[in-house]
Design an enzyme around this catalytic site. Structure first.
Site, PDB file in Angstrom:
ATOM      1  N   LYS A 127       0.841  -1.203   0.000  1.00 31.82           N
ATOM      2  CA  LYS A 127       0.000   0.000   0.000  1.00 31.82           C
ATOM      3  C   LYS A 127       0.877   1.254   0.000  1.00 31.82           C
ATOM      4  O   LYS A 127       0.677   2.169  -0.792  1.00 31.82           O
ATOM      5  CB  LYS A 127      -0.881  -0.010   1.255  1.00 31.82           C
ATOM      6  N   LYS A 139       3.374  -2.091  11.242  1.00 34.31           N
ATOM      7  CA  LYS A 139       2.062  -2.056  11.909  1.00 34.31           C
ATOM      8  C   LYS A 139       2.257  -2.440  13.363  1.00 34.31           C
ATOM      9  O   LYS A 139       3.202  -3.149  13.701  1.00 34.31           O
ATOM     10  CB  LYS A 139       1.098  -3.054  11.257  1.00 34.31           C
ATOM     11  N   GLY A 178      -2.767   6.065  13.634  1.00 37.58           N
ATOM     12  CA  GLY A 178      -3.960   5.390  14.166  1.00 37.58           C
ATOM     13  C   GLY A 178      -4.426   4.242  13.297  1.00 37.58           C
ATOM     14  O   GLY A 178      -3.961   4.030  12.180  1.00 37.58           O
ATOM     15  N   ASP A 179      -5.341   3.482  13.843  1.00 39.26           N
ATOM     16  CA  ASP A 179      -6.083   2.425  13.136  1.00 39.26           C
ATOM     17  C   ASP A 179      -7.300   2.165  14.034  1.00 39.26           C
ATOM     18  O   ASP A 179      -7.668   3.045  14.835  1.00 39.26           O
ATOM     19  CB  ASP A 179      -5.210   1.172  12.939  1.00 39.26           C
TER      20      ASP A 179
HETATM   21  P1  NDP Z   1     -12.377   3.029  14.089  1.00 38.66           P
HETATM   22  O1  NDP Z   1     -11.937   2.438  15.360  1.00 38.66           O
HETATM   23  O2  NDP Z   1     -12.537   4.497  13.959  1.00 38.66           O
HETATM   24  O3  NDP Z   1     -13.767   2.382  13.627  1.00 38.66           O
HETATM   25  C1  NDP Z   1     -13.887   1.017  13.435  1.00 38.66           C
HETATM   26  C2  NDP Z   1     -15.316   0.709  13.071  1.00 38.66           C
HETATM   27  O4  NDP Z   1     -15.422  -0.651  12.668  1.00 38.66           O
HETATM   28  C3  NDP Z   1     -16.248   0.875  14.252  1.00 38.66           C
HETATM   29  O5  NDP Z   1     -17.527   1.200  13.778  1.00 38.66           O
HETATM   30  C4  NDP Z   1     -16.228  -0.516  14.853  1.00 38.66           C
HETATM   31  O6  NDP Z   1     -17.356  -0.815  15.661  1.00 38.66           O
HETATM   32  C5  NDP Z   1     -16.214  -1.369  13.620  1.00 38.66           C
HETATM   33  N1  NDP Z   1     -15.549  -2.646  13.936  1.00 38.66           N
HETATM   34  C6  NDP Z   1     -14.337  -2.812  14.487  1.00 38.66           C
HETATM   35  N2  NDP Z   1     -14.063  -4.110  14.676  1.00 38.66           N
HETATM   36  C7  NDP Z   1     -15.139  -4.758  14.238  1.00 38.66           C
HETATM   37  C8  NDP Z   1     -15.467  -6.118  14.171  1.00 38.66           C
HETATM   38  N3  NDP Z   1     -14.610  -7.066  14.603  1.00 38.66           N
HETATM   39  N4  NDP Z   1     -16.660  -6.445  13.632  1.00 38.66           N
HETATM   40  C9  NDP Z   1     -17.526  -5.479  13.191  1.00 38.66           C
HETATM   41  N5  NDP Z   1     -17.261  -4.167  13.242  1.00 38.66           N
HETATM   42  C10 NDP Z   1     -16.092  -3.815  13.750  1.00 38.66           C
HETATM   43  O7  NDP Z   1     -11.364   2.472  12.990  1.00 38.66           O
HETATM   44  P2  NDP Z   1     -11.092   2.993  11.503  1.00 38.66           P
HETATM   45  O8  NDP Z   1     -12.330   3.558  10.918  1.00 38.66           O
HETATM   46  O9  NDP Z   1      -9.873   3.804  11.533  1.00 38.66           O
HETATM   47  O10 NDP Z   1     -10.724   1.625  10.779  1.00 38.66           O
HETATM   48  C11 NDP Z   1     -11.667   0.857  10.042  1.00 38.66           C
HETATM   49  C12 NDP Z   1     -10.931  -0.019   9.043  1.00 38.66           C
HETATM   50  O11 NDP Z   1     -10.195   0.823   8.129  1.00 38.66           O
HETATM   51  C13 NDP Z   1      -9.901  -0.979   9.638  1.00 38.66           C
HETATM   52  O12 NDP Z   1      -9.855  -2.145   8.842  1.00 38.66           O
HETATM   53  C14 NDP Z   1      -8.587  -0.216   9.454  1.00 38.66           C
HETATM   54  O13 NDP Z   1      -7.481  -1.086   9.435  1.00 38.66           O
HETATM   55  C15 NDP Z   1      -8.833   0.429   8.105  1.00 38.66           C
HETATM   56  N6  NDP Z   1      -8.013   1.582   7.773  1.00 38.66           N
HETATM   57  C16 NDP Z   1      -7.938   2.669   8.600  1.00 38.66           C
HETATM   58  C17 NDP Z   1      -7.184   3.756   8.229  1.00 38.66           C
HETATM   59  C18 NDP Z   1      -7.134   4.997   9.045  1.00 38.66           C
HETATM   60  O14 NDP Z   1      -6.489   5.947   8.623  1.00 38.66           O
HETATM   61  N7  NDP Z   1      -7.807   5.058  10.200  1.00 38.66           N
HETATM   62  C19 NDP Z   1      -6.378   3.755   6.998  1.00 38.66           C
HETATM   63  C20 NDP Z   1      -6.581   2.589   6.172  1.00 38.66           C
HETATM   64  C21 NDP Z   1      -7.352   1.555   6.573  1.00 38.66           C
HETATM   65  P3  NDP Z   1     -17.235  -0.672  17.262  1.00 38.66           P
HETATM   66  O15 NDP Z   1     -17.360   0.782  17.543  1.00 38.66           O
HETATM   67  O16 NDP Z   1     -18.375  -1.485  17.771  1.00 38.66           O
HETATM   68  O17 NDP Z   1     -15.921  -1.247  17.653  1.00 38.66           O
HETATM   69  O1  2IT Z   2      -4.056   0.866   7.453  1.00 40.27           O
HETATM   70  C1  2IT Z   2      -3.586   2.015   7.308  1.00 40.27           C
HETATM   71  O2  2IT Z   2      -3.092   2.385   6.234  1.00 40.27           O
HETATM   72  C2  2IT Z   2      -3.639   2.943   8.452  1.00 40.27           C
HETATM   73  N1  2IT Z   2      -4.174   2.574   9.491  1.00 40.27           N
HETATM   74  C3  2IT Z   2      -3.005   4.298   8.355  1.00 40.27           C
HETATM   75  C4  2IT Z   2      -1.531   4.208   8.608  1.00 40.27           C
HETATM   76  C5  2IT Z   2      -0.811   5.534   8.703  1.00 40.27           C
HETATM   77  O3  2IT Z   2       0.396   5.465   8.967  1.00 40.27           O
HETATM   78  O4  2IT Z   2      -1.402   6.598   8.509  1.00 40.27           O
END
Ligand code: NDP
Ligand code: 2IT
Length: 459
Positions: A127, A139, A178-179
């Protein structure tokens, strides 16, 4: 030997090479199903590279790239509000630094283990390469569950986590962000502890920081916006647009919220979103201001939505969200949230495009269903790369000690997403899989890293 025979030999040699490495990974890393899944998805599509360019095989690129450069596991002890000692496990996988410092998020979720962090770290290498920025792959995270914890408990946990992590990271070595479960609040506590322990203001050691102390405008929006920009490119290529389309977006966290915001701006309507307990269906379109208030401010459950919109429906359980008819599906919650059955349901309900906002949200079988049915499929490492791309822009601003405007960062993000689309589309065509962006993303992501590894020698 005829040319035809020669070609089939080369194909067989490349296949045997790739299969051999997959088997070795499984043997060396038993009981890590998510890591095996990511390895299989990526490596299977790399066969055409080794067929055409045996030099990568001879340099052992695959054997080296599947082995993290360094894996760190540590104890994270902290004291809860009742005075009870709690112990969690911390991880940081520094996977590959061929093209830049390790870069990737931290996930705090009870499901976190070595397999999950390794699959995420492995994906991140490819990525980050696709973004065109100088960032390697890493990670980390912990099996800590932030749900129901007080602010003070979150702070003490973050401080303890950083008390070990700080010795392994630096703005030129490894830059976490974050993640799931790690947002602006957690990054703030982690940064404060790092600064104290190092006695240095290394603004670029973490990204996703608050705007008042080195964060970048548009980082909060970047992953969700970027996913929608990417899907927009897939649609445009077919003469289509978001205008008037119905979308289903899983999750209601950082990625989901800003994906809904951007697709709404582009004329589509999101009718559903979810959390880990269940999903809401609002045929009038999701009230995003309410979702932001419930999830970003009050940290409540998505089920509360129906208290404000009684005409909407709440359903327990997550998988049902994919039974809602839609033209655009954006899985933005977590890994393996779309299985073969959900993919078939989406297809039979007429889905046109799927963009993976989450990491590895579709199982291998689900991906096959989408590709075999002509669904426009944007794989995670391309579609959600906007978050880490803007993290790299945050690092650039920190190094130069300047701050760009929202429009400037958003404009760069948009260009990066268009560029990723073009790059992986071209790779899919060049290597004989036109329209298959999974193959295109894996190959384009690999080539830049593999070339750097060739230059660096066997290290
Ligand atoms: P958040 O913690 O902000 O939100 C996660 C969301 O997904 C919440 O609504 C959560 O529900 C739900 N969730 C988490 N775990 C589960 C599960 N096991 N089953 C069902 N729902 C679930 O995280 P992000 O929005 O940052 O991340 C979401 C996805 O995007 C992840 O896969 C992450 O790796 C990916 N991602 C994030 C990036 C970023 O910049 N933040 C960049 C690229 C990818 P609940 O509140 O109930 O836990
Ligand atoms: O999965 C992802 O790409 C992230 N959670 C963001 C990683 C980052 O360094 O901004």
């Amino acid at each position: 030997m005829t040319t035809l025979q020669q070609t089939s030999n080369e194909v067989q040699v490349a296949k045997d090479y790739v299969n051999g490495v997959i088997q070795e990974v499984k043997k060396r890393n038993p009981n890590e199903p998510e890591f095996h899944q990511a390895i299989k998805e990526i490596l299977d599509s790399l066969v055409p590279v080794f067929e055409k360019q045996p030099k990568y095989m001879e340099a052992g690129i695959l054997e080296r790239i599947v082995e993290p450069e360094r894996q760190i596991m540590f104890r994270v002890p902290w004291v809860d509000d009742n005075g009870k000692v709690q112990v969690n496990r911390g991880f940081r996988i520094q996977f590959n630094s061929a093209i830049g410092p390790y870069k990737g998020g931290l996930r705090f979720h009870p499901s976190v283990n070595a397999s999950i962090i390794k699959f995420l770290g492995f994906e991140q290498i490819f990525k980050n390469s696709l973004t065109g920025q100088p960032i390697g792959g890493g990670k980390g995270g912990s099996d800590f569950d932030p749900k129901g914890k007080s602010d003070a408990e979150i702070m003490r946990f973050c401080q303890s986590f950083m008390s070990e992590l700080y010795r392994h990271i630096d703005q030129d070595t490894d830059v976490p962000a974050g993640d799931i479960g790690v947002g602006g609040r957690e990054i703030g506590y982690l940064f404060g502890q790092y600064k104290k322990l190092r006695n240095q203001y290394q603004a670029g050691v973490l990204t996703g920081k608050g705007l008042g102390y080195g964060g970048s405008l548009a980082r909060t929006e970047a992953t969700g916006y970027g996913t929608v920009y990417f899907v927009n490119e897939m649609l445009k290529d077919k003469g289509l647009s978001f205008e008037g389309k119905t979308a289903v977006v899983s999750g209601s966290g950082n990625v989901a919220i800003y994906a809904i915001e951007k697709l709404t701006q582009l004329g589509a309507t999101a009718v559903a979103c979810s959390d880990s307990n269940g999903y809401i269906y609002d045929k009038n379109g999701i009230d995003l201001a309410l979702v932001k208030q419930l999830k970003e401010v009050e940290r409540k459950r998505i089920s509360e939505y129906v208290n404000y919109h009684p005409e909407a429906e709440y359903h327990e359980g997550c998988a049902g969200i994919w039974t809602i008819p839609c033209e655009i599906a954006l899985p933005c919650a977590t890994q393996n949230e779309i299985d073969e059955e959900s993919a078939k349901t989406l297809v039979s309900n007429g889905v046109i495009a799927v963009g993976e906002g989450a990491n590895m949200p579709s199982t291998l079988e689900a991906i096959d269903v989408f590709l075999n049915n002509g669904v426009l499929f944007g794989p995670a490492k391309a579609a959600n790369a906007g978050g880490v791309a803007v993290s790299a822009l945050e690092m650039a601003q920190n190094s130069a000690r300047i701050a760009w405007s929202f429009e400037e960062v958003d404009g760069k993000l948009h260009d990066i997403m268009i560029n990723i689309y073009q790059q992986i589309k071209n790779a899919s065509e060049e290597f004989g899989y036109p329209g298959n962006l999974v193959v295109g993303a894996n190959i384009a992501g690999l080539l830049k890293v593999a070339d750097a590894m060739l230059f660096h020698g066997i290290i």
